[in-house]
Scaffold this motif. Structure first.
Motif, PDB file in Angstrom:
ATOM      1  N   MET A  33      14.257  41.368 -10.785  1.00 47.86           N
ATOM      2  CA  MET A  33      13.346  40.769  -9.689  1.00 47.86           C
ATOM      3  C   MET A  33      13.371  41.540  -8.392  1.00 47.86           C
ATOM      4  O   MET A  33      14.491  42.075  -7.895  1.00 47.86           O
ATOM      5  N   ASN A  34      12.302  41.662  -7.489  1.00 44.42           N
ATOM      6  CA  ASN A  34      12.305  42.361  -6.456  1.00 44.42           C
ATOM      7  C   ASN A  34      12.862  41.648  -5.156  1.00 44.42           C
ATOM      8  O   ASN A  34      12.668  40.344  -5.277  1.00 44.42           O
ATOM      9  N   GLN A  35      13.350  42.171  -4.374  1.00 40.61           N
ATOM     10  CA  GLN A  35      13.847  41.479  -3.033  1.00 40.61           C
ATOM     11  C   GLN A  35      12.593  41.038  -2.128  1.00 40.61           C
ATOM     12  O   GLN A  35      11.641  41.938  -2.326  1.00 40.61           O
ATOM     13  N   THR A  36      13.071  39.935  -1.650  1.00 40.33           N
ATOM     14  CA  THR A  36      11.494  39.629  -0.883  1.00 40.33           C
ATOM     15  C   THR A  36      11.753  40.337   0.708  1.00 40.33           C
ATOM     16  O   THR A  36      12.972  40.881   0.952  1.00 40.33           O
ATOM     17  N   HIS A  37      10.597  40.625   1.411  1.00 38.67           N
ATOM     18  CA  HIS A  37      10.860  41.071   2.690  1.00 38.67           C
ATOM     19  C   HIS A  37      11.921  40.405   3.537  1.00 38.67           C
ATOM     20  O   HIS A  37      12.671  40.992   4.268  1.00 38.67           O
ATOM     21  N   THR A  38      12.128  39.201   3.532  1.00 41.07           N
ATOM     22  CA  THR A  38      13.041  38.417   4.153  1.00 41.07           C
ATOM     23  C   THR A  38      14.325  38.710   4.068  1.00 41.07           C
ATOM     24  O   THR A  38      15.285  38.799   4.613  1.00 41.07           O
ATOM     25  N   GLU A  39      14.856  38.898   2.453  1.00 33.61           N
ATOM     26  CA  GLU A  39      16.049  39.264   1.952  1.00 33.61           C
ATOM     27  C   GLU A  39      16.530  40.613   2.528  1.00 33.61           C
ATOM     28  O   GLU A  39      17.354  40.733   2.839  1.00 33.61           O
ATOM     29  N   LYS A  40      15.505  41.498   2.492  1.00 37.24           N
ATOM     30  CA  LYS A  40      15.679  42.880   2.897  1.00 37.24           C
ATOM     31  C   LYS A  40      16.227  42.937   4.369  1.00 37.24           C
ATOM     32  O   LYS A  40      16.920  43.748   4.937  1.00 37.24           O
ATOM     33  N   LYS A  41      15.879  41.862   5.298  1.00 39.14           N
ATOM     34  CA  LYS A  41      15.922  42.090   6.652  1.00 39.14           C
ATOM     35  C   LYS A  41      17.439  41.762   6.855  1.00 39.14           C
ATOM     36  O   LYS A  41      17.909  41.684   8.118  1.00 39.14           O
ATOM     37  N   ILE A  42      18.162  41.038   6.014  1.00 37.87           N
ATOM     38  CA  ILE A  42      19.381  40.467   6.255  1.00 37.87           C
ATOM     39  C   ILE A  42      20.237  41.573   6.716  1.00 37.87           C
ATOM     40  O   ILE A  42      20.404  42.424   5.786  1.00 37.87           O
ATOM     41  N   LYS A  43      21.042  41.606   7.691  1.00 40.54           N
ATOM     42  CA  LYS A  43      21.703  42.838   8.364  1.00 40.54           C
ATOM     43  C   LYS A  43      23.267  42.434   7.979  1.00 40.54           C
ATOM     44  O   LYS A  43      23.673  41.446   8.106  1.00 40.54           O
ATOM     45  N   PRO A  44      24.255  43.550   7.400  1.00 43.20           N
ATOM     46  CA  PRO A  44      25.484  43.345   7.278  1.00 43.20           C
ATOM     47  C   PRO A  44      26.176  43.414   8.689  1.00 43.20           C
ATOM     48  O   PRO A  44      25.734  43.718   9.712  1.00 43.20           O
ATOM     49  N   VAL A  45      27.216  42.605   8.757  1.00 37.75           N
ATOM     50  CA  VAL A  45      27.721  42.428  10.210  1.00 37.75           C
ATOM     51  C   VAL A  45      28.626  43.891  10.519  1.00 37.75           C
ATOM     52  O   VAL A  45      28.934  44.321   9.607  1.00 37.75           O
ATOM     53  N   ALA A  46      28.706  44.012  11.740  1.00 38.47           N
ATOM     54  CA  ALA A  46      29.430  45.275  12.409  1.00 38.47           C
ATOM     55  C   ALA A  46      30.873  45.182  11.723  1.00 38.47           C
ATOM     56  O   ALA A  46      31.300  46.377  11.669  1.00 38.47           O
ATOM     57  N   PRO A  47      31.669  44.096  11.531  1.00 37.26           N
ATOM     58  CA  PRO A  47      32.907  44.399  10.921  1.00 37.26           C
ATOM     59  C   PRO A  47      33.041  45.342   9.710  1.00 37.26           C
ATOM     60  O   PRO A  47      33.804  45.771   9.337  1.00 37.26           O
ATOM     61  N   LYS A  48      31.684  45.053   8.890  1.00 36.24           N
ATOM     62  CA  LYS A  48      31.614  45.988   7.772  1.00 36.24           C
ATOM     63  C   LYS A  48      31.777  47.535   8.118  1.00 36.24           C
ATOM     64  O   LYS A  48      32.519  48.169   7.493  1.00 36.24           O
ATOM     65  N   VAL A  49      31.115  47.851   9.116  1.00 32.66           N
ATOM     66  CA  VAL A  49      31.265  49.128   9.686  1.00 32.66           C
ATOM     67  C   VAL A  49      32.632  49.516  10.043  1.00 32.66           C
ATOM     68  O   VAL A  49      33.224  50.650   9.642  1.00 32.66           O
TER      69      VAL A  49
END
Length: 172
Positions: A1-17
């Motif tokens: 199943m393809n990701q939608t454009h909206t799902e792709k825009k979700i950003k990981p939070v800086a704490p992950k960095v």
């Protein structure tokens, strides 16, 4: 199943960095010499706020490149033994400016103490050697990748600012 454009825009939070940085004891360095020849190496580091510090010897090729303030890139990368997919290792790559820290400064004392705390008593020995200098690596910008289709630009504060590629990979 393809990701939608909206799902792709979700950003990981800086704490992950920051988690990736915290899981690392050393950074990978990419420097260039006066003739533009590349050199890759590594160095143990400490982070104080958004600045990274390394204690390096002039016996190493990268030290002159760093001390001369040439273009520098640093990278933090997930341990390959822990990755689920070797082609999509989590990584943070940063373009950075460099500056040498004076031995008689408060910054030198604070950072060397933190290096000793993180990396052991060897820091007492090498910090007293005349060929070792303390370099500050100040982030300018970079990118954070945490999987296929999950690449982001980061700013000087190591905050994610936007998705790096809203276009899917192209097939042959």
């Amino acid at each position: 199943m393809n990701q939608t454009h909206t799902e792709k825009k979700i950003k990981p939070v800086a704490p992950k960095v920051q988690e990736l940085i915290n899981s690392s004891k050393s950074i990978i360095l990419a420097t260039v010499d006066a003739e533009g020849n590349p050199n890759s190496s590594y160095a143990p580091f400490v982070q104080v706020e958004q600045t990274f510090y390394i204690l390096v010897s002039f016996m190493a090729k990268h030290t002159k490149n760093l001390a001369d303030g040439r273009k520098t890139s640093i990278m933090f990368i997930e341990d390959e033994s822990a990755t689920k997919q070797i082609y999509a290792r989590e990584r943070l790559t940063i373009e950075a400016t460099t500056s040498q820290i004076d031995r008689d400064s408060e910054v030198w004392n604070t950072v060397v103490a933190k290096l000793k705390e993180n990396h052991g008593k060897v820091v007492d020995v090498i910090s007293e050697m005349g060929d070792f200098i303390l370099i500050a690596l100040q982030p300018v910008k970079g990118s954070y990748v945490n999987g296929f289709g999950s690449a982001y630009f980061v700013d000087a504060n190591l905050e994610i600012v936007e998705h790096r590629n809203d276009v899917n990979h192209q097939s042959k």
